[in-house]
Design a protein around this motif. Structure first.
Motif, short mmCIF file in Angstrom:
data_model
loop_
_atom_site.label_atom_id
_atom_site.label_comp_id
_atom_site.label_asym_id
_atom_site.label_seq_id
_atom_site.Cartn_x
_atom_site.Cartn_y
_atom_site.Cartn_z
N ASN A 2 0.85 -1.18 0.00
CA ASN A 2 0.00 0.00 0.00
C ASN A 2 0.90 1.24 0.00
O ASN A 2 1.81 1.33 0.82
CB ASN A 2 -0.88 0.04 1.24
N LEU A 3 0.63 2.15 -0.91
CA LEU A 3 1.35 3.42 -0.96
C LEU A 3 0.32 4.53 -0.81
O LEU A 3 -0.58 4.67 -1.64
CB LEU A 3 2.10 3.59 -2.28
N ILE A 4 0.46 5.28 0.28
CA ILE A 4 -0.48 6.35 0.57
C ILE A 4 0.26 7.68 0.42
O ILE A 4 1.26 7.92 1.09
CB ILE A 4 -1.07 6.20 1.98
N LEU A 5 -0.24 8.50 -0.48
CA LEU A 5 0.32 9.83 -0.70
C LEU A 5 -0.53 10.81 0.10
O LEU A 5 -1.75 10.89 -0.10
CB LEU A 5 0.27 10.19 -2.19
N TRP A 6 0.09 11.54 1.01
CA TRP A 6 -0.62 12.48 1.88
C TRP A 6 0.02 13.85 1.71
O TRP A 6 1.16 14.07 2.12
CB TRP A 6 -0.53 12.01 3.32
N ARG A 7 -0.70 14.75 1.08
CA ARG A 7 -0.18 16.10 0.92
C ARG A 7 -0.32 16.85 2.23
O ARG A 7 -1.30 16.71 2.95
CB ARG A 7 -0.94 16.84 -0.18
N HIS A 8 0.69 17.66 2.53
CA HIS A 8 0.65 18.43 3.78
C HIS A 8 -0.59 19.30 3.85
O HIS A 8 -1.18 19.69 2.85
CB HIS A 8 1.91 19.28 3.94
N ALA A 9 -0.97 19.65 5.06
CA ALA A 9 -2.14 20.49 5.31
C ALA A 9 -1.81 21.96 5.00
O ALA A 9 -0.67 22.30 4.68
CB ALA A 9 -2.59 20.33 6.76
N GLU A 10 -2.84 22.80 5.11
CA GLU A 10 -2.69 24.22 4.83
C GLU A 10 -1.59 24.84 5.70
O GLU A 10 -1.58 24.65 6.91
CB GLU A 10 -4.02 24.93 5.09
N ALA A 11 -0.70 25.57 5.05
CA ALA A 11 0.43 26.18 5.75
C ALA A 11 0.44 27.69 5.54
O ALA A 11 -0.16 28.21 4.59
CB ALA A 11 1.74 25.58 5.23
N ASP A 90 7.77 -3.01 -4.49
CA ASP A 90 7.95 -4.09 -3.51
C ASP A 90 7.71 -3.64 -2.09
O ASP A 90 7.26 -4.42 -1.27
CB ASP A 90 9.34 -4.71 -3.65
N GLY A 91 8.04 -2.40 -1.80
CA GLY A 91 7.71 -1.82 -0.50
C GLY A 91 8.80 -1.89 0.53
O GLY A 91 9.37 -2.95 0.78
N ALA A 92 9.09 -0.74 1.11
CA ALA A 92 9.96 -0.67 2.27
C ALA A 92 9.21 -1.22 3.48
O ALA A 92 9.80 -1.57 4.49
CB ALA A 92 10.40 0.78 2.51
N ALA A 93 7.88 -1.31 3.37
CA ALA A 93 6.98 -1.90 4.38
C ALA A 93 5.70 -2.28 3.65
O ALA A 93 5.51 -1.90 2.49
CB ALA A 93 6.70 -0.89 5.49
N ASP A 94 4.80 -3.01 4.32
CA ASP A 94 3.52 -3.37 3.69
C ASP A 94 2.71 -2.12 3.34
O ASP A 94 2.03 -2.08 2.32
CB ASP A 94 2.70 -4.28 4.59
N THR A 95 2.76 -1.13 4.22
CA THR A 95 2.10 0.15 3.99
C THR A 95 3.09 1.27 4.22
O THR A 95 3.69 1.35 5.29
CB THR A 95 0.88 0.34 4.91
N VAL A 96 3.26 2.11 3.20
CA VAL A 96 4.14 3.28 3.30
C VAL A 96 3.29 4.51 3.06
O VAL A 96 2.57 4.61 2.07
CB VAL A 96 5.29 3.22 2.27
N VAL A 97 3.37 5.43 4.01
CA VAL A 97 2.67 6.71 3.91
C VAL A 97 3.72 7.77 3.63
O VAL A 97 4.66 7.94 4.40
CB VAL A 97 1.90 7.05 5.20
N ILE A 98 3.56 8.46 2.50
CA ILE A 98 4.46 9.54 2.12
C ILE A 98 3.75 10.85 2.43
O ILE A 98 2.66 11.10 1.93
CB ILE A 98 4.78 9.50 0.61
N GLY A 126 -4.96 16.16 1.28
CA GLY A 126 -5.58 15.04 0.58
C GLY A 126 -4.76 13.77 0.65
O GLY A 126 -3.53 13.80 0.78
N ILE A 127 -5.46 12.66 0.58
CA ILE A 127 -4.87 11.31 0.58
C ILE A 127 -5.22 10.63 -0.74
O ILE A 127 -6.38 10.66 -1.16
CB ILE A 127 -5.48 10.46 1.73
#
Length: 152
Positions: A2-11, A90-98, A126-127
Motif C-alpha cells: 500500500n502506498l499512501i500519498l498524503w499532501r501536507h495540510a494548509e500552511a 515491492d515496498g519498504a513496508a507493507d504500507t508506506v505513507v508519504i 488530501g490522501i
C-alpha cells in the motif's frame, strides 16, 4: 504494498524559508481529521516517510510521532525520488505513507494511474491510496481511496 500519498495540510504563506513554513490553525485541524480517518484504516506498523519541511512534519504529527524524515521527499524532488524512497512496488513496508508536496505527489499519482507523469493536483491534506498487487502473474495498481478534508 500500500502506498499512501498524503499532501501536507494548509500552511502559512510566509516564513524565514520555504522549509520553515508552519501549518495554520485550519491546517492543524485538517491534518487531525485526515489522521483520524487514516488511523481507522491502516495497520500500526505502517511506515511514515516525511519531507524535511516543517509543514509536512506537523501534518504527520497529527497521526503520531512515528515517522522518518527523508530528504528525497523535500520540495522540488521528482516522482521517482518518492517511489524510490517508498521502495515501490515491492515496498519498504507493507504500507508506506508519504507526507509530501505538490506538484511531486500529483506527478506520482499520475504516473501510477497512467504510466506517465502529468500535472495532477492533490488537494492540501488530501490522501491518494494506491495498492500494488499481482494477479495472474501481472502487476496491477489499484486506487483504493481518495480522501480530502472537506469530505469528512
Amino acid at each position: 504494498m500500500n502506498l499512501i500519498l498524503w499532501r501536507h495540510a494548509e500552511a502559512e504563506d510566509q516564513a524565514s524559508s520555504d522549509l520553515a513554513r508552519q501549518l495554520t490553525p485550519r491546517g492543524r485541524k485538517q491534518a487531525q481529521g485526515i489522521a483520524k480517518w487514516l488511523k481507522a484504516r491502516i495497520d500500526d506498523d505502517a511506515l511514515f516517510l516525511v519531507s524535511p519541511a516543517t509543514r509536512t512534519i506537523q501534518t504527520a504529527e497529527a497521526f503520531g510521532d512515528r515517522y522518518r524524515v527523508v530528504d528525497e521527499l523535500a520540495p522540488g524532488k521528482t516522482a521517482q525520488h518518492v517511489l524510490d524512497a517508498a521502495g515501490w512496488p515491492d515496498g519498504a513496508a507493507d504500507t508506506v505513507v508519504i507526507v509530501g508536496h505538490q506538484p511531486t505527489l500529483g506527478r506520482v499519482a499520475a504516473s501510477l494511474m497512467t504510466g506517465h507523469e502529468a500535472e495532477w493536483s492533490i488537494k492540501k491534506t488530501g490522501i491518494w491510496w494506491f495498492q500494488g498487487r499481482t494477479r495472474g502473474g501481472d502487476g496491477q495498481i489499484v486506487l483504493r481511496a481518495v480522501m480530502n478534508p472537506d469530505l469528512l
